[in-house]
Design an enzyme around this catalytic site. Structure first.
Site, PDB file in Angstrom:
ATOM      1  N   LEU A  51       9.323   9.965 112.604  1.00  0.00           N
ATOM      2  CA  LEU A  51      10.745  10.244 112.407  1.00  0.00           C
ATOM      3  C   LEU A  51      11.309  11.152 113.488  1.00  0.00           C
ATOM      4  CD1 LEU A  51      10.783  10.870 108.538  1.00  0.00           C
ATOM      5  CD2 LEU A  51      11.608   8.848 109.740  1.00  0.00           C
ATOM      6  N   ASP A  77      15.708  29.792 110.215  1.00  0.00           N
ATOM      7  CA  ASP A  77      15.843  28.732 111.236  1.00  0.00           C
ATOM      8  C   ASP A  77      16.961  27.758 110.864  1.00  0.00           C
ATOM      9  OD1 ASP A  77      15.166  27.732 113.697  1.00  0.00           O
ATOM     10  OD2 ASP A  77      13.540  26.474 112.973  1.00  0.00           O
ATOM     11  N   GLY A 131       9.015  21.250 119.138  1.00  0.00           N
ATOM     12  CA  GLY A 131       8.030  22.242 119.487  1.00  0.00           C
ATOM     13  C   GLY A 131       7.037  22.504 118.372  1.00  0.00           C
ATOM     14  N   PHE A 132       7.431  22.217 117.119  1.00  0.00           N
ATOM     15  CA  PHE A 132       6.573  22.469 115.960  1.00  0.00           C
ATOM     16  C   PHE A 132       5.503  21.407 115.780  1.00  0.00           C
ATOM     17  CE2 PHE A 132      10.393  20.187 114.741  1.00  0.00           C
ATOM     18  CZ  PHE A 132       9.836  19.031 114.233  1.00  0.00           C
ATOM     19  N   GLY A 133       5.734  20.187 116.248  1.00  0.00           N
ATOM     20  CA  GLY A 133       4.835  19.078 115.982  1.00  0.00           C
ATOM     21  C   GLY A 133       5.623  17.813 115.709  1.00  0.00           C
TER      22      GLY A 133
END
Length: 687
Positions: free
Chosen positions: A368, A487, A372-374
């Site tokens: 999807l 965030d 930067g997180f994955g």
């Protein structure tokens, strides 16, 4: 009828004198006039072949006489109205009139997907048949965001609603409602009928695909509108579903049109009318059910049966060996460590095997998004068919893992209509997987920045802002603990099937007790949304969430990223640019060009100015989320401000914040401070 009459007249002419023939012509004209007058007051259609109807949108009549208002096309509407306007209300001309009327019709709704209808049918009395300015979805193809609830509409509708719209305070997604000048019903009830035999109400599912009959009767003397519904083969029940006290003389004009309006949204249904009877001066005739056209055959899934073969004993032994070996190999593949302390969070822990199967092995076609997180993958749990979104986050450090999982379990208990529910987690080989509810329309930033169609209009954007504000108020003040999201940004706001905004991604969230101070001293979040004081103190607060929400408001109103203003001189950030527009006396110039000026000026000014106030460099000047929601709802008025009161150099503050973040000594991996994009988070690796 007229052809037969004239045929008879011709025969009489052959047998009569000229004088007698002239007399018969006069009788004929009187007969025609009387017939038309009668037809103007009442009509009945057992099927719609040759019906005197005005159709528009995607409405059509099938060769067998079946009227289809909508098909399974998304975001469409269809109308079918009796062409002749009927005399309803002559009080305005000083004449007495009888507003009583009676109608009944047979309809059927066949959804494209089980249990997902969209959006329904409305029997409508309107002064016009022109609905070119109306919208589909929850507006039923009758109203739009700028005209609903206006008395000047002079519209009465009986809605058969198969979708729950929060902004209209719908009671559920399967109800019948009475609407006056608005899609917000003045009275509604879950769909059911009273069984005279069983002496109780029996529920009906509007999108069952089965034909049903609706009766609408208005009594002028009693000022009462009765609505009754039942399966097509059951006689009219003695008790109506709705009995609403209403004076239609205050709403309807002298001449009105009657007919049907229907619409679809993100989900769609085939909406059919099989027959219709109407009478303006008495009881409507009963439809002849046996003469009604039949519905198109529904596609049925063919059942497949597996042939069972009896294998020789030797083959069975070999099969057992193969299965055993496969199970051993697969168990290694899905191996994960479950520590003792995790048993107390059992309901929130998913097995890696189930998530692997749900996402088809984390295949690229299920991807999807990434950042930067994955990566985030779409999935479907095999045991429940529930659609989920799975986020894979690298989390190599074991320090603080127990506390982090405890917070994940706590956040999983959050319940709010504008939050994406965090269902649980999975931990395997230094990797953390977070499991969320699946949102079919993805993240808001795609609609704002990537030209995804359809373009979000101002009504939808303002509703999204109110929804996210309501979610933040719940997190800050209304739950058992204070939840800091840390965030808030457009890419973390997801859109459900009806384009309602839901705040998601709680990977950086922190919890603390009401009345206490947050203890965290790690700077996390996304560049462009970090409050200046966060870098100085290292402590996130509800005020730092408000700062990020202010930037988010400007994103939504301006259609621009916080630090990437195309077409604007280099080095200017969104905050400074909106402030410059305000100082120049043209704050509306900051609005998103894709809106083409189609917005409420008062609302746009409120969002822009409130966004600047929420993003004030001084935290004590920012409002709380409760105050923000009061401004949105009109329960409080934003005080007049001068742009100079917000003219502390925000870009300088942001640069100082970035330098302070770097001075803390955190490593950004392969990213430098200047190469981080506005959508990449600074992950707190140690938690």
């Amino acid at each position: 009828m007229l052809i037969n009459f004239f045929s008879l007249l011709l025969k009489l002419h052959m047998a009569t004198s000229l004088k007698e023939f002239h007399f018969l012509i006069i009788l004929c004209l009187l007969f025609i006039h009387f017939s038309l007058a009668q037809d103007g007051n009442q009509f009945i259609y057992n099927g719609f072949q040759g019906a005197n109807l005005h159709l528009d949108g995607i409405a059509k009549i099938h060769p067998n006489g079946l009227l289809q208002l909508t098909n399974t096309s998304k975001q469409q509407m269809g109308h079918a109205f009796y062409r002749i306007p009927l005399s309803f209300n002559t009080y305005s001309s000083g004449l007495m009139t009888n507003l009583s009327f009676s109608t009944n019709f047979v309809f059927a709704m066949v959804p494209e997907l089980p249990n997902l209808g969209g959006h329904g049918i409305a029997f409508t009395i309107s002064p016009t048949m022109n609905f070119s300015h109306a919208l589909q979805s929850q507006f039923f193809g009758i109203f739009n965001p700028s005209n609903w609830s206006l008395p000047a509409n002079h519209v009465v509708a009986i809605e058969l609603d198969t979708s729950m719209s929060i902004e209209f305070e719908d009671i559920d997604k399967n109800h019948v409602g009475v609407d006056v000048n608005s899609p917000k019903s003045i009275e509604a009830a879950p769909t059911s009928y009273f069984s005279d035999k069983e002496r109780k109400n029996i529920s009906l599912e509007l999108i069952s695909g089965n034909p049903m009959q609706l009766w609408i009767d208005y009594d002028e003397a009693e000022k009462t509108l009765n609505v009754t519904i039942a399966p097509v083969k059951i006689p009219k029940p003695n008790r109506p579903l709705l009995s609403t006290a209403i004076d239609l003389s205050q709403i309807l004009l002298e001449y009105m049109y009657v007919g049907f309006s229907s619409s679809t949204g993100t989900f769609a249904s085939d909406h059919y009318i099989l027959g219709w009877s109407f009478n303006k001066s008495g009881q409507a005739q009963s439809l002849e059910i046996s003469k009604l056209p039949s519905l198109p055959p529904q596609k049925r899934k063919k059942k497949s049966f597996k042939m069972i073969l009896i294998l020789p004993l030797a083959a069975a032994v070999v099969l057992i060996i193969v299965i055993g070996a496969s199970y051993f190999i697969r168990s290694k593949k899905y191996e994960e460590v479950l520590e003792e302390w995790e048993t107390e969070y059992g309901p929130h822990r998913f097995s890696y095997k189930n998530l692997y199967r749900a996402t088809n092995g984390f295949k690229e076609r299920e991807l999807l998004g990434r950042g930067g997180f994955g990566k985030v993958y779409r999935g479907k749990l095999h045991n429940s068919n529930q659609q989920i979104a799975v986020k894979r986050v690298s989390h190599d450090s074991k320090q603080g893992m127990k506390e982090f999982v405890a917070e994940i379990a706590s956040i999983g208990r959050l319940r709010h209509r504008n939050l994406v529910q965090l269902l649980g987690y999975c931990r395997r080989r230094g990797e953390l997987l977070l499991v969320y509810d699946y949102m079919p329309n993805g993240s808001l930033d795609k609609f704002l920045f990537n030209n995804v169609k359809p373009n979000l209009n101002w009504f939808q954007r303002f509703r999204i802002l109110k929804g996210v504000a309501s979610a933040l108020l719940y997190l800050h003040e209304e739950w058992e603990q204070v939840v800091l999201h840390r965030d808030v940004k457009a890419s973390n706001v997801l859109l459900d099937a009806d384009l309602n905004g839901r705040l998601g991604d709680f990977g950086l969230a922190r919890l603390y007790d009401h009345g206490s101070n947050p203890q965290t001293t790690h700077v996390v979040g996304t560049l462009g949304y970090l409050a200046p004081e966060l870098a100085r103190t290292g402590k996130a607060t509800t005020s730092t969430d408000v700062f990020a929400f202010g930037i988010f408001m400007l994103e939504v109103a301006c259609g621009r990223r916080p630090t990437n203003l195309q077409g604007v001189r280099e080095g200017v950030i969104l905050l400074d640019w909106v402030l410059e527009c305000w100082k120049g006396g043209a704050i509306l110039d900051a609005s998103d060009p894709k809106l083409e000026g189609n917005y409420l000026t008062k609302e746009m000014e409120l969002v822009l100015k409130l966004g600047l106030l929420c993003s004030h460099p001084l935290p004590e000047m920012r409002p709380s989320m409760r105050q923000v929601l009061q401004y949105f709802d009109g329960d409080a008025t934003l005080q007049e401000m001068q742009p100079d009161s917000l003219s502390i150099n925000t870009s300088t503050e942001s640069n100082e914040a970035l330098q302070l973040v770097m001075s803390f000594g955190y490593s950004f991996g392969k990213y430098s401070a200047h190469s981080l994009s506005s959508n990449e988070s600074i992950l707190d690796k140690t938690r």
